[in-house]
Design a protein around this motif. Sequence first.
Motif, PDB file in Angstrom:
ATOM      1  N   HIS A 365       0.609  -1.205  -0.052  1.00  0.00           N
ATOM      2  CA  HIS A 365      -0.118   0.000  -0.037  1.00  0.00           C
ATOM      3  C   HIS A 365       0.655   1.177   0.007  1.00  0.00           C
ATOM      4  CE1 HIS A 365      -4.041  -1.778   1.453  1.00  0.00           C
ATOM      5  NE2 HIS A 365      -3.317  -2.797   1.181  1.00  0.00           N
ATOM      6  N   ALA A 366       0.292   2.384  -0.434  1.00  0.00           N
ATOM      7  CA  ALA A 366       1.058   3.764  -0.346  1.00  0.00           C
ATOM      8  C   ALA A 366       0.029   4.649   0.037  1.00  0.00           C
ATOM      9  CB  ALA A 366       1.701   3.971  -1.753  1.00  0.00           C
ATOM     10  N   GLY A 367      -0.852   5.414  -0.964  1.00  0.00           N
ATOM     11  CA  GLY A 367      -1.812   6.140  -0.468  1.00  0.00           C
ATOM     12  C   GLY A 367      -3.158   5.406  -0.244  1.00  0.00           C
ATOM     13  N   THR A 368      -3.145   4.762   1.040  1.00  0.00           N
ATOM     14  CA  THR A 368      -4.532   4.188   1.179  1.00  0.00           C
ATOM     15  C   THR A 368      -4.729   4.649   2.936  1.00  0.00           C
ATOM     16  OG1 THR A 368      -3.278   2.185   2.391  1.00  0.00           O
ATOM     17  CG2 THR A 368      -3.769   2.267  -0.048  1.00  0.00           C
ATOM     18  N   ALA A 369      -6.004   4.374   3.120  1.00  0.00           N
ATOM     19  CA  ALA A 369      -6.532   4.993   4.422  1.00  0.00           C
ATOM     20  C   ALA A 369      -7.741   3.947   4.907  1.00  0.00           C
ATOM     21  CB  ALA A 369      -6.918   6.231   4.720  1.00  0.00           C
ATOM     22  N   ILE A 370      -7.768   3.604   6.102  1.00  0.00           N
ATOM     23  CA  ILE A 370      -8.938   2.888   6.551  1.00  0.00           C
ATOM     24  C   ILE A 370     -10.121   3.784   6.975  1.00  0.00           C
ATOM     25  CG2 ILE A 370      -9.744   1.151   8.310  1.00  0.00           C
ATOM     26  CD1 ILE A 370      -6.667  -0.001   8.411  1.00  0.00           C
ATOM     27  N   GLY A 371     -11.316   3.540   6.008  1.00  0.00           N
ATOM     28  CA  GLY A 371     -12.569   4.295   6.347  1.00  0.00           C
ATOM     29  C   GLY A 371     -13.311   3.464   7.154  1.00  0.00           C
ATOM     30  N   ALA A 372     -14.953   4.145   7.197  1.00  0.00           N
ATOM     31  CA  ALA A 372     -15.812   3.594   7.818  1.00  0.00           C
ATOM     32  C   ALA A 372     -15.876   1.918   7.672  1.00  0.00           C
ATOM     33  CB  ALA A 372     -16.973   4.164   7.561  1.00  0.00           C
ATOM     34  N   ALA A 373     -16.254   1.229   8.578  1.00  0.00           N
ATOM     35  CA  ALA A 373     -16.362  -0.290   8.672  1.00  0.00           C
ATOM     36  C   ALA A 373     -15.262  -0.903   8.191  1.00  0.00           C
ATOM     37  CB  ALA A 373     -17.564  -0.479   7.867  1.00  0.00           C
ATOM     38  N   GLY A 374     -13.962  -0.341   8.306  1.00  0.00           N
ATOM     39  CA  GLY A 374     -12.923  -0.963   7.974  1.00  0.00           C
ATOM     40  C   GLY A 374     -12.433  -1.222   6.648  1.00  0.00           C
ATOM     41  N   LYS A 375     -13.303  -0.475   5.576  1.00  0.00           N
ATOM     42  CA  LYS A 375     -13.010  -0.508   4.502  1.00  0.00           C
ATOM     43  C   LYS A 375     -11.712   0.355   4.012  1.00  0.00           C
ATOM     44  CE  LYS A 375     -14.548  -1.505   0.174  1.00  0.00           C
ATOM     45  NZ  LYS A 375     -14.587  -2.696  -0.253  1.00  0.00           N
ATOM     46  N   VAL A 376     -10.910  -0.165   3.049  1.00  0.00           N
ATOM     47  CA  VAL A 376      -9.752   0.472   2.633  1.00  0.00           C
ATOM     48  C   VAL A 376     -10.109   1.572   1.671  1.00  0.00           C
ATOM     49  CG1 VAL A 376      -7.410   0.234   1.510  1.00  0.00           C
ATOM     50  CG2 VAL A 376      -8.202  -1.356   3.331  1.00  0.00           C
ATOM     51  N   LEU A 377      -9.658   2.788   1.687  1.00  0.00           N
ATOM     52  CA  LEU A 377      -9.891   3.856   0.720  1.00  0.00           C
ATOM     53  C   LEU A 377      -8.683   4.344   0.148  1.00  0.00           C
ATOM     54  CD1 LEU A 377     -12.393   5.591   3.183  1.00  0.00           C
ATOM     55  CD2 LEU A 377     -12.974   4.011   1.420  1.00  0.00           C
ATOM     56  N   THR A 378      -8.874   4.890  -1.076  1.00  0.00           N
ATOM     57  CA  THR A 378      -7.597   5.613  -1.754  1.00  0.00           C
ATOM     58  C   THR A 378      -7.369   7.079  -0.945  1.00  0.00           C
ATOM     59  OG1 THR A 378      -9.290   6.943  -3.247  1.00  0.00           O
ATOM     60  CG2 THR A 378      -8.289   4.641  -3.907  1.00  0.00           C
ATOM     61  N   SER A 379      -6.172   7.263  -0.740  1.00  0.00           N
ATOM     62  CA  SER A 379      -5.997   8.475  -0.169  1.00  0.00           C
ATOM     63  C   SER A 379      -4.708   9.335  -0.564  1.00  0.00           C
ATOM     64  CB  SER A 379      -5.959   8.274   1.561  1.00  0.00           C
ATOM     65  OG  SER A 379      -4.728   7.866   1.905  1.00  0.00           O
ATOM     66  N   GLY A 380      -4.390   9.058  -1.740  1.00  0.00           N
ATOM     67  CA  GLY A 380      -3.262   9.697  -2.401  1.00  0.00           C
ATOM     68  C   GLY A 380      -3.084   9.123  -3.812  1.00  0.00           C
ATOM     69  N   GLY A 381      -1.969   9.864  -4.390  1.00  0.00           N
ATOM     70  CA  GLY A 381      -1.824   9.576  -5.975  1.00  0.00           C
ATOM     71  C   GLY A 381      -1.299   8.218  -6.157  1.00  0.00           C
ATOM     72  N   ARG A 382      -0.323   7.861  -5.729  1.00  0.00           N
ATOM     73  CA  ARG A 382       0.000   6.382  -5.817  1.00  0.00           C
ATOM     74  C   ARG A 382      -0.454   5.671  -4.670  1.00  0.00           C
ATOM     75  NH1 ARG A 382       6.332   6.355  -6.934  1.00  0.00           N
ATOM     76  NH2 ARG A 382       6.429   7.730  -5.158  1.00  0.00           N
ATOM     77  N   VAL A 383      -1.369   4.681  -4.961  1.00  0.00           N
ATOM     78  CA  VAL A 383      -2.155   3.849  -4.002  1.00  0.00           C
ATOM     79  C   VAL A 383      -1.458   2.757  -3.944  1.00  0.00           C
ATOM     80  CG1 VAL A 383      -4.499   3.163  -3.639  1.00  0.00           C
ATOM     81  CG2 VAL A 383      -4.201   5.343  -4.925  1.00  0.00           C
ATOM     82  N   LEU A 384      -1.344   1.801  -4.665  1.00  0.00           N
ATOM     83  CA  LEU A 384      -0.854   0.478  -4.476  1.00  0.00           C
ATOM     84  C   LEU A 384       0.435   0.038  -5.082  1.00  0.00           C
ATOM     85  CD1 LEU A 384      -4.371  -1.446  -4.608  1.00  0.00           C
ATOM     86  CD2 LEU A 384      -3.105  -0.747  -2.389  1.00  0.00           C
ATOM     87  N   CYS A 385       1.080  -0.842  -4.793  1.00  0.00           N
ATOM     88  CA  CYS A 385       2.097  -1.228  -5.870  1.00  0.00           C
ATOM     89  C   CYS A 385       1.837  -2.920  -5.963  1.00  0.00           C
ATOM     90  CB  CYS A 385       3.643  -0.810  -5.436  1.00  0.00           C
ATOM     91  SG  CYS A 385       4.924  -1.554  -6.508  1.00  0.00           S
ATOM     92  N   ALA A 386       1.803  -3.534  -6.861  1.00  0.00           N
ATOM     93  CA  ALA A 386       1.499  -4.865  -6.916  1.00  0.00           C
ATOM     94  C   ALA A 386       2.843  -5.564  -7.376  1.00  0.00           C
ATOM     95  CB  ALA A 386       0.253  -5.106  -7.962  1.00  0.00           C
ATOM     96  N   VAL A 387       3.308  -6.575  -6.817  1.00  0.00           N
ATOM     97  CA  VAL A 387       4.691  -6.961  -6.947  1.00  0.00           C
ATOM     98  C   VAL A 387       4.690  -8.560  -7.419  1.00  0.00           C
ATOM     99  CG1 VAL A 387       6.935  -7.477  -6.451  1.00  0.00           C
ATOM    100  CG2 VAL A 387       5.921  -5.160  -5.651  1.00  0.00           C
ATOM    101  N   GLY A 388       5.219  -9.113  -8.550  1.00  0.00           N
ATOM    102  CA  GLY A 388       5.031 -10.487  -8.916  1.00  0.00           C
ATOM    103  C   GLY A 388       6.637 -10.751  -8.878  1.00  0.00           C
ATOM    104  N   LEU A 389       6.850 -12.133  -8.648  1.00  0.00           N
ATOM    105  CA  LEU A 389       8.259 -12.647  -8.742  1.00  0.00           C
ATOM    106  C   LEU A 389       7.955 -13.783 -10.106  1.00  0.00           C
ATOM    107  CD1 LEU A 389       8.531 -13.142  -5.087  1.00  0.00           C
ATOM    108  CD2 LEU A 389      10.211 -12.094  -6.463  1.00  0.00           C
ATOM    109  N   GLY A 390       9.231 -14.057 -10.562  1.00  0.00           N
ATOM    110  CA  GLY A 390       9.282 -15.215 -11.505  1.00  0.00           C
ATOM    111  C   GLY A 390      10.727 -15.111 -11.981  1.00  0.00           C
ATOM    112  N   ASP A 391      10.909 -16.510 -12.747  1.00  0.00           N
ATOM    113  CA  ASP A 391      12.396 -16.872 -13.201  1.00  0.00           C
ATOM    114  C   ASP A 391      12.702 -15.802 -14.035  1.00  0.00           C
ATOM    115  OD1 ASP A 391      12.411 -18.920 -11.587  1.00  0.00           O
ATOM    116  OD2 ASP A 391      11.497 -20.260 -13.092  1.00  0.00           O
ATOM    117  N   THR A 392      11.786 -14.879 -14.966  1.00  0.00           N
ATOM    118  CA  THR A 392      12.473 -13.955 -16.007  1.00  0.00           C
ATOM    119  C   THR A 392      11.602 -12.810 -15.512  1.00  0.00           C
ATOM    120  OG1 THR A 392      10.777 -14.523 -17.639  1.00  0.00           O
ATOM    121  CG2 THR A 392      12.660 -15.531 -17.678  1.00  0.00           C
ATOM    122  N   VAL A 393      12.248 -11.521 -15.907  1.00  0.00           N
ATOM    123  CA  VAL A 393      11.220 -10.308 -15.815  1.00  0.00           C
ATOM    124  C   VAL A 393       9.949 -10.437 -16.348  1.00  0.00           C
ATOM    125  CG1 VAL A 393      11.043  -7.856 -16.058  1.00  0.00           C
ATOM    126  CG2 VAL A 393      13.311  -8.914 -15.583  1.00  0.00           C
ATOM    127  N   GLY A 394       9.773 -11.152 -17.582  1.00  0.00           N
ATOM    128  CA  GLY A 394       8.359 -11.438 -18.222  1.00  0.00           C
ATOM    129  C   GLY A 394       7.606 -12.471 -17.195  1.00  0.00           C
TER     130      GLY A 394
END
Length: 428
Positions: A365-394
Amino acid sequence: MKVLVVGGGGREHALAWKCAQSPRVLEVLVAPGNAGTAREPKVHNVEVAADDVPGLVALAEAQHVDLTIIGPEAPLVLGVVDAFEARGLRCFGPRRAPSQLEGSKAFTKEFLRRHGIPTASYATFTRETFDPDYVRRQRTPIVVKASGLAAGKGVVILDSADAAIDCTLAMFGGQFGSAGDEVVIEEFLPGEEASFIVMADGVHVLPFATSQDHKRRDDGDSGPNTGGMGAYSPAPVVTPRMHERIMREVIHPTIRGLAADGMPYTGFLYAGIMIAPDGTPNVLEFNCRFGDPETQPIMCRLRSDLPALCEAALDGRLDQVRMDWDPRAALGVVMAAGGYPDGVRKGDPIEGLERAARLPGKVFHAGTAIGAAGKVLTSGGRVLCAVGLGDTVGAAQREAYALVAAIRWRDVQFRSDIGHRAIARERA
Ligand code: AMP
C-alpha cells in the motif's frame, strides 16, 4: 527488538514488511504508515508525521525503540538522524550535512566537480547572479533544475534558450517556493538511465540488487513525469561491467569524498545515472534514501535480515556482512488514483484486496487509509504497488498483472507495459 519505520508510502510498507520477517523483531512501529502497514502481522501504525522530528524522537524514547529506519528524504534533510543521535538513539540514515546530496543540487554539482565524479557540465545561479547570456551560449536542449527539494517536479528540459531563461525566472519567482532560490542549469545528456542503490556505513558500501523504474505516467514511457509508475529488479541495463564502473567511478568516490569533507555517509544512497553512449556513468542526481517504487520489488528479492544489515551499517561493519538474494526477478506495477500526478481523487473504496491476497505475489500500500467499517479507501496519488516474482522479468510481469487484474476502484490508472525494456532484452 523493536523497530520504527518512518514514513507512510509504498517504500515504508515494504521496509516494515521486510523488518517484520526478521525473527529477532518482536514489533515494527510505522509513523504514520498506511492501511497496508496497519494490517501487516507484527506491525502497528503510530500517528506521528514523518517530518515531525521532535515527535519521532519522543516516540522512539517512549516506546524503547531499538532501531529506527527513515524512509523519506524530508526528515533526513531536517536532521532527524542528528536529533536521534543526540539522544543516544540508533537511527539508520544520513545525517543532515550529507543529506544535502538530495537537499541541494547546487551542493551536489559542486561536490561532484570537486571530486572528479562524472556529471553534466553546469552553472549555478541565484536571482542576483543570473546571466541570461550564459544560457544563450549553451547548446539546446538544456536542463533547468530548482536546487532544493521540489517533490520531483523541479527539473525541466527546454528546447530553446528563451524558454530556458523564462523557466529559470519562473523558478526565481517562487514557482517551487524556496527550492528555486538557487537554480542549476546543466547540459542535456543523451543515453540510457539506470538507478543504482547501495547502503553505506561511512566507509564501506554494499550494493543492492539492480533495479529500474518507469517515471512517465503512460505506456511507452510517455505522458507526464511521476514519482514512479513501476519498477523491476534485476535491471539488465546494469551489466556486470557497468556495475563495476558505477561502483568505481561514482559510488566509492562519493563515499570517500563525503568522508574526506567531514560528513561521512551512513544510510541508503540512490544514484540516478545516465549511461552515455561511450559508457560513462554520469550522475544525474542523488537521493539520500531508498527509491519508491524500487524498494518494493527489491525487498521482495532480499533474503537477508534487513534490521541486521542496518545495525551492521550503524556499527561500521558492512564489510563483514553480505546480502543474499532470491535469484528470481521481481516486478512492481503502481496503481494510481484518477488524475495522478495532478489533482487526485481521494476516498474511493478499493475492491478486490482480499482476492489479490490469495494470489501469489504481494500488494504493497501507499496512499491508502482505513475508512468506516474497516473499508480500505484511496487517499493519495500512488495508491498500491503490486509485485510479482518469476524466473524472468516477463514471468514476474505476468504475476504482477494478475494481482492488478484482481483489484479495482473508480478511475484507477496503471501502465500495462512495466518492464518492457528488460523483457525486450530477454527476448533478444
Ligand atoms: P533528476 O531529478 O535530476 O534526476 O531529474 C529528473 C529526470 O530528468 C531524470 O530522471 C532524467 O530523465 C532527466 N534529466 C535530469 N538531468 C538531465 C540531463 N542533464 N540530461 C538529460 N536528462 C536529464
